[in-house]
Design an enzyme around this catalytic site. Structure first.
Site, PDB file in Angstrom:
ATOM      1  N   ASP A   1      -1.873   6.546   6.621  1.00 16.62           N
ATOM      2  CA  ASP A   1      -2.759   5.854   6.140  1.00 16.62           C
ATOM      3  C   ASP A   1      -2.858   4.923   7.605  1.00 16.62           C
ATOM      4  O   ASP A   1      -2.249   4.038   7.547  1.00 16.62           O
ATOM      5  CB  ASP A   1      -2.113   5.173   4.763  1.00 16.62           C
ATOM      6  CG  ASP A   1      -2.979   3.863   4.349  1.00 16.62           C
ATOM      7  OD1 ASP A   1      -4.308   3.670   5.128  1.00 16.62           O
ATOM      8  OD2 ASP A   1      -2.682   3.201   3.496  1.00 16.62           O
TER       9      ASP A   1
ATOM     10  N   LYS B   1     -12.188  -1.917   6.998  1.00 13.74           N
ATOM     11  CA  LYS B   1     -11.292  -2.838   7.634  1.00 13.74           C
ATOM     12  C   LYS B   1     -11.910  -2.856   9.143  1.00 13.74           C
ATOM     13  O   LYS B   1     -12.162  -3.701   9.908  1.00 13.74           O
ATOM     14  CB  LYS B   1      -9.834  -2.335   7.930  1.00 13.74           C
ATOM     15  CG  LYS B   1      -8.900  -2.916   6.846  1.00 13.74           C
ATOM     16  CD  LYS B   1      -9.314  -2.749   5.243  1.00 13.74           C
ATOM     17  CE  LYS B   1      -8.438  -3.299   4.358  1.00 13.74           C
ATOM     18  NZ  LYS B   1      -7.443  -2.397   3.720  1.00 13.74           N
TER      19      LYS B   1
ATOM     20  N   TRP C   1       0.797  -1.266   0.082  1.00 15.92           N
ATOM     21  CA  TRP C   1       0.020   0.112   0.005  1.00 15.92           C
ATOM     22  C   TRP C   1       0.968   1.125  -0.108  1.00 15.92           C
ATOM     23  O   TRP C   1       0.636   2.133  -0.792  1.00 15.92           O
ATOM     24  CB  TRP C   1      -1.202  -0.063   1.290  1.00 15.92           C
ATOM     25  CG  TRP C   1      -1.975  -1.262   1.100  1.00 15.92           C
ATOM     26  CD1 TRP C   1      -2.022  -2.064   1.920  1.00 15.92           C
ATOM     27  CD2 TRP C   1      -2.786  -1.280   0.127  1.00 15.92           C
ATOM     28  NE1 TRP C   1      -3.140  -3.062   1.521  1.00 15.92           N
ATOM     29  CE2 TRP C   1      -3.541  -2.448   0.390  1.00 15.92           C
ATOM     30  CE3 TRP C   1      -3.424  -0.846  -1.084  1.00 15.92           C
ATOM     31  CZ2 TRP C   1      -4.690  -3.205  -0.483  1.00 15.92           C
ATOM     32  CZ3 TRP C   1      -4.199  -1.369  -1.853  1.00 15.92           C
ATOM     33  CH2 TRP C   1      -5.081  -2.254  -1.590  1.00 15.92           C
TER      34      TRP C   1
HETATM   35  C1  LIG Z   1      -6.730  -1.996   2.562  1.00 11.69           C
HETATM   36  C2  LIG Z   1      -5.819  -0.879   2.487  1.00 11.69           C
HETATM   37  C3  LIG Z   1      -5.684   0.032   1.324  1.00 11.69           C
HETATM   38  C4  LIG Z   1      -6.623   0.022   0.370  1.00 11.69           C
HETATM   39  O1  LIG Z   1      -7.941   0.445   0.409  1.00 11.69           O
HETATM   40  P1  LIG Z   1      -9.067   0.584  -0.748  1.00 11.69           P
HETATM   41  O2  LIG Z   1     -10.263   1.190   0.339  1.00 11.69           O
HETATM   42  O3  LIG Z   1      -9.527  -0.552  -1.210  1.00 11.69           O
HETATM   43  O4  LIG Z   1      -8.330   1.778  -1.612  1.00 11.69           O
HETATM   44  C5  LIG Z   1      -4.939   0.902   1.521  1.00 11.69           C
HETATM   45  N1  LIG Z   1      -3.922   1.007   2.868  1.00 11.69           N
HETATM   46  C6  LIG Z   1      -4.059   0.017   3.632  1.00 11.69           C
HETATM   47  C7  LIG Z   1      -3.187   0.202   4.782  1.00 11.69           C
HETATM   48  C8  LIG Z   1      -4.855  -0.902   3.614  1.00 11.69           C
HETATM   49  O5  LIG Z   1      -5.074  -1.888   4.383  1.00 11.69           O
END
Ligand SMILES: *Cc1c(COP(=O)(O)O)cnc(C)c1O
Length: 360
Positions: free
Chosen positions: A172, A196, A102
């Site tokens: 993030d 999540k 990511w």
């Molecule tokens: C799942 C995830 C993403 C991507 O998320 P989307 O909503 O599919 O764009 C980005 N960063 C992290 C740390 C993630 O776990």
């Protein structure tokens, strides 16, 4: 089939009481005769839902008044582009940590708009550990510093934040937001895809220090400008209303659980049960460096891909599902987000113990 324990990395398990509540209100939301899905986003009922979600999040994370909470479509991935478009506005430079797939995608996207430096990387060992962060290598002129607090695929999680001085820290937090106490004032901007730990897919939460918005690059599309979301209270256009409603229910549930501090304790307990077993098992072992282990995502392997596959299949049959690891790591991964009850983790570990006995 009965409901199973779902260890999916995302979209992931939601608390069952939340889904029951949504089910009850599905066709007739509090006597309106309408589903939330059918309501105007300008209706007083929906505005109340959105404000309640925002207020709960503010309360749960103790978000200071000079931060705005925004609901934005496009997931965390859209934030990989929105962050540089909005924040690269002084020196056009930013520092990034490369700690997983990511982070890599975030770097790739930001590199289209400015000069991006990777200040630390763990790519040499397939992101199985967290690289040391040395603040003397940080760019003091950077417009921001980007970190992935929890690396969902590799199961590593920062315990300590880097000291970036005056440079705003952008995080993030997709896979560990609301799992533990944080000091929001340490960050310039936090973003997280909902699927999540906050709700269903379809929305991302952004917590932004007010002064960081309003200086987006000239060519930034209106829909990608934080300022428009702030000025229109996350309703610059029709927001993902049902996803926001589900987030509201999850946040209510989290408050009922005793809030972030209480869930943090439970998360610690859950992770300990699983890691303690991984450390003593002769068959299973964790793949992340033990000092950097994530409390949310626990990747592990057996003695080989064939046994891994057998384990995943037998676990699925026992109602323990979505344990297959990410394709870049292999093996298994148990995601034990807030919504996974301690009984789920106990059942998983009991199952692993039995599997170990049977496959000596
Ligand atoms: C799942 C995830 C993403 C991507 O998320 P989307 O909503 O599919 O764009 C980005 N960063 C992290 C740390 C993630 O776990």
């Amino acid at each position: 089939m009965e409901r199973v324990f779902n260890f999916s990395a995302g979209p992931s398990a939601l608390p069952e009481p939340v889904m029951k509540k949504a089910q009850n209100e599905m066709t007739n939301y509090v006597g309106t005769g309408l589903s939330v899905m059918e309501m105007s986003h300008r209706s007083k009922e929906f505005i109340a839902i959105k404000e309640a979600a925002e207020n709960s999040l503010r309360e749960l994370l103790a978000v200071p008044d000079n931060y705005k909470i925004l609901f934005i479509q496009g997931g965390a991935t859209l934030q990989f582009g929105m962050v540089p478009l909005n924040l690269l506005n002084k020196t056009n430079q930013a520092d990034y940590t490369l700690t997983g797939l990511w982070a890599k995608k975030a770097i790739k996207e930001a590199s289209r708009y400015g000069k991006i430096s990777v200040v630390a990387s763990s790519e040499d060992k397939n992101f199985s550990y967290l690289p040391m962060l040395d603040s003397s290598t940080f760019n003091p002129e950077a417009d921001y510093f980007h970190i992935t607090t929890n690396n969902t695929i590799y199961g590593t999680q920062y315990r300590n934040l880097p000291d970036t001085g005056k440079v705003p820290l952008v995080a993030d937090m997709s896979s560990d937001i609301l799992s533990k106490k944080i000091d929001v004032s340490r960050f310039g901007l936090i973003f997280a895809g909902a699927q999540k730990n906050i709700g269903p897919a379809g929305v991302a939460v952004v917590i932004i220090r007010e002064d960081l918005a309003g200086n987006a690059m000239e060519f930034t599309p209106a829909m990608l400008n934080y300022k428009n979301y702030i000025e229109h209270f996350s309703m610059f256009n029709t927001p993902p209303t049902y996803s926001i409603y589900m987030c509201k229910l999850v946040l209510d549930w989290l408050k009922d659980q005793g809030g972030v501090e209480a869930i943090e304790q439970k998360n610690n307990e859950k992770a300990k049960i699983l890691y303690d077993y991984l450390d003593e098992s002769a068959l299973f072992k964790g793949t992340a460096a033990s000092t950097d282990r994530s409390l949310m995502n626990v990747p592990f392997v057996t003695n080989g891909p064939e046994t891994d596959e057998l384990f995943i299949k037998s676990a699925t049959n026992a109602g323990l599902v979505n344990l297959k690891g990410h394709r870049t790591v292999g093996g298994m991964r148990a995601s034990i987000y807030n919504a996974i009850p301690i009984e789920g983790v106990k059942k998983l570990v009991d199952f692993m113990k039995q599997f170990e006995l049977d496959n000596k």
